[in-house]
Design an enzyme around this catalytic site. Structure first.
Site, PDB file in Angstrom:
ATOM      1  N   PRO A  87     -43.352  -5.003   1.821  1.00 29.73           N
ATOM      2  CA  PRO A  87     -44.754  -4.887   1.423  1.00 29.73           C
ATOM      3  C   PRO A  87     -45.304  -3.456   1.427  1.00 29.73           C
ATOM      4  O   PRO A  87     -44.950  -2.658   2.278  1.00 29.73           O
ATOM      5  CB  PRO A  87     -45.498  -5.728   2.466  1.00 29.73           C
ATOM      6  N   ASN A  88     -46.118  -3.211   0.440  1.00 20.24           N
ATOM      7  CA  ASN A  88     -46.858  -1.958   0.231  1.00 20.24           C
ATOM      8  C   ASN A  88     -46.004  -0.819  -0.323  1.00 20.24           C
ATOM      9  O   ASN A  88     -46.531   0.233  -0.670  1.00 20.24           O
ATOM     10  CB  ASN A  88     -47.571  -1.502   1.528  1.00 20.24           C
ATOM     11  N   ARG A 107     -49.622   5.877  -1.360  1.00 21.98           N
ATOM     12  CA  ARG A 107     -49.970   5.297  -0.067  1.00 21.98           C
ATOM     13  C   ARG A 107     -49.650   6.289   1.049  1.00 21.98           C
ATOM     14  O   ARG A 107     -48.500   6.689   1.203  1.00 21.98           O
ATOM     15  CB  ARG A 107     -49.117   4.048   0.086  1.00 21.98           C
ATOM     16  N   TYR A 155     -45.514   9.132   3.928  1.00 19.67           N
ATOM     17  CA  TYR A 155     -44.417   8.611   3.091  1.00 19.67           C
ATOM     18  C   TYR A 155     -44.046   9.520   1.922  1.00 19.67           C
ATOM     19  O   TYR A 155     -43.072   9.246   1.227  1.00 19.67           O
ATOM     20  CB  TYR A 155     -44.784   7.214   2.580  1.00 19.67           C
ATOM     21  N   ASN A 161     -35.387  -1.809   3.083  1.00 24.27           N
ATOM     22  CA  ASN A 161     -36.525  -1.249   3.809  1.00 24.27           C
ATOM     23  C   ASN A 161     -37.533  -2.394   3.908  1.00 24.27           C
ATOM     24  O   ASN A 161     -38.279  -2.647   2.966  1.00 24.27           O
ATOM     25  CB  ASN A 161     -37.133  -0.053   3.066  1.00 24.27           C
ATOM     26  N   ALA A 211     -43.382  -3.333   6.839  1.00 25.39           N
ATOM     27  CA  ALA A 211     -44.000  -3.900   8.052  1.00 25.39           C
ATOM     28  C   ALA A 211     -43.294  -5.164   8.544  1.00 25.39           C
ATOM     29  O   ALA A 211     -43.368  -5.492   9.741  1.00 25.39           O
ATOM     30  CB  ALA A 211     -45.478  -4.187   7.793  1.00 25.39           C
ATOM     31  N   HIS A 244     -41.010  -5.262  11.762  1.00 24.39           N
ATOM     32  CA  HIS A 244     -41.514  -5.393  13.129  1.00 24.39           C
ATOM     33  C   HIS A 244     -41.997  -6.802  13.457  1.00 24.39           C
ATOM     34  O   HIS A 244     -42.407  -7.065  14.574  1.00 24.39           O
ATOM     35  CB  HIS A 244     -42.665  -4.393  13.347  1.00 24.39           C
ATOM     36  N   ASP A 255     -33.126 -13.906  10.193  1.00 23.71           N
ATOM     37  CA  ASP A 255     -32.294 -15.106  10.027  1.00 23.71           C
ATOM     38  C   ASP A 255     -31.640 -15.119   8.646  1.00 23.71           C
ATOM     39  O   ASP A 255     -30.474 -15.488   8.500  1.00 23.71           O
ATOM     40  CB  ASP A 255     -33.133 -16.380  10.222  1.00 23.71           C
ATOM     41  N   GLU A 273     -30.329  -0.623   7.011  1.00 19.14           N
ATOM     42  CA  GLU A 273     -31.799  -0.615   7.105  1.00 19.14           C
ATOM     43  C   GLU A 273     -32.295   0.820   6.914  1.00 19.14           C
ATOM     44  O   GLU A 273     -31.763   1.747   7.531  1.00 19.14           O
ATOM     45  CB  GLU A 273     -32.177  -1.136   8.504  1.00 19.14           C
ATOM     46  N   HIS A 328     -35.787   3.404   6.647  1.00 15.03           N
ATOM     47  CA  HIS A 328     -37.226   3.674   6.754  1.00 15.03           C
ATOM     48  C   HIS A 328     -37.488   5.098   6.303  1.00 15.03           C
ATOM     49  O   HIS A 328     -36.767   6.023   6.713  1.00 15.03           O
ATOM     50  CB  HIS A 328     -37.724   3.490   8.192  1.00 15.03           C
ATOM     51  N   SER A 366     -40.138   6.937   6.975  1.00 18.63           N
ATOM     52  CA  SER A 366     -40.701   7.705   8.088  1.00 18.63           C
ATOM     53  C   SER A 366     -39.844   7.508   9.336  1.00 18.63           C
ATOM     54  O   SER A 366     -39.073   6.551   9.428  1.00 18.63           O
ATOM     55  CB  SER A 366     -42.137   7.238   8.367  1.00 18.63           C
ATOM     56  N   ARG A 381     -43.853   7.259  15.755  1.00 18.52           N
ATOM     57  CA  ARG A 381     -45.148   6.704  15.373  1.00 18.52           C
ATOM     58  C   ARG A 381     -45.645   5.722  16.428  1.00 18.52           C
ATOM     59  O   ARG A 381     -45.283   5.833  17.586  1.00 18.52           O
ATOM     60  CB  ARG A 381     -45.017   6.072  13.977  1.00 18.52           C
ATOM     61  N   ARG A 419     -43.880   0.163  15.996  1.00 21.36           N
ATOM     62  CA  ARG A 419     -42.931   0.437  14.909  1.00 21.36           C
ATOM     63  C   ARG A 419     -41.518   0.721  15.422  1.00 21.36           C
ATOM     64  O   ARG A 419     -40.564   0.740  14.661  1.00 21.36           O
ATOM     65  CB  ARG A 419     -43.415   1.609  14.056  1.00 21.36           C
TER      66      ARG A 419
HETATM   67  C1  DQA Z   1     -41.667   1.899   6.803  1.00 18.18           C
HETATM   68  C2  DQA Z   1     -42.146   1.946   8.253  1.00 18.18           C
HETATM   69  C3  DQA Z   1     -42.916   0.686   8.607  1.00 18.18           C
HETATM   70  O1  DQA Z   1     -43.359   0.755   9.946  1.00 18.18           O
HETATM   71  C4  DQA Z   1     -44.118   0.539   7.713  1.00 18.18           C
HETATM   72  O2  DQA Z   1     -44.794  -0.674   7.986  1.00 18.18           O
HETATM   73  C5  DQA Z   1     -43.793   0.653   6.274  1.00 18.18           C
HETATM   74  C6  DQA Z   1     -42.789   1.618   5.827  1.00 18.18           C
HETATM   75  C7  DQA Z   1     -40.994   3.215   6.383  1.00 18.18           C
HETATM   76  O3  DQA Z   1     -40.329   3.211   5.347  1.00 18.18           O
HETATM   77  O4  DQA Z   1     -41.174   4.248   7.032  1.00 18.18           O
HETATM   78  O5  DQA Z   1     -44.417   0.019   5.444  1.00 18.18           O
HETATM   79  O6  DQA Z   1     -40.687   0.868   6.695  1.00 18.18           O
END
Ligand code: DQA
Length: 147
Positions: free
Chosen positions: A11-12, A19, A24, A75, A78, A81, A88, A99, A101, A103, A108, A112
């Site tokens: 998401p996002n 954003r 980011y 990735n 959110a 977490h 699963d 995985e 990320h 950031s 942070r 996170r």
């Molecule tokens: C993220 C880190 C997450 O904590 C955050 O909710 C994101 C992006 C990252 O790519 O740094 O949406 O996964």
């Protein structure tokens, strides 16, 4: 036939580049797709990138990867977490899972630093911006070539 790697984004991340750019950066998800495709083709792999704001859709794509893909780069944003459901689903996938990320989640907020997905991931990259996807794809090349 070349092996397929799916790059899933939570998401996002559709708003990447707009954003919170101080966290980011200004690169977009299209830029991530270009990098992933280019590294994958250099390695003789196929890749496709998907993004969803919906947990269930990400889960459906993980299920699809069971028969269509040799590896998953994810990735989870959110959902990292919060989502035992994603964990699963990843447990049903037999290939390597990396995985990513953008950031450094450890620098942070405390919440996170906890990742359910890391309980399944074979490796985690955090804090390298979009270059993290390229690094993950390169490592994926090594993992799937030995399988
Ligand atoms: C993220 C880190 C997450 O904590 C955050 O909710 C994101 C992006 C990252 O790519 O740094 O949406 O996964």
């Amino acid at each position: 036939m070349s092996k397929h790697i799916v790059v899933l984004n939570g998401p996002n991340l559709n708003l990447l580049g707009q954003r919170e750019p101080q966290i980011y950066g200004y690169d977009t998800l299209d830029d991530v797709a270009v990098i992933c495709t280019s590294v994958a083709s250099e390695l003789g792999l196929q890749s496709s990138l998907k993004q969803s704001n919906h947990e269930g859709e990400l889960i459906d794509w993980i299920h699809e990867a069971r028969t269509h893909s040799a590896g998953i780069i994810i990735n989870p944003a959110a959902f990292t977490h919060t989502s035992i459901a994603l964990l699963d689903a990843l447990h049903t996938f037999e290939g390597p899972v990396l995985e990513v990320h953008l950031s450094n989640v450890h620098k942070r907020e405390e919440f996170r630093a906890r990742s359910f997905v890391s309980l399944r991931a074979d490796g985690v990259i955090a804090g390298f911006g979009i270059n993290g996807y390229a690094l993950a794809m390169r490592h994926m090349g090594t993992l799937v070539s030995s399988s």
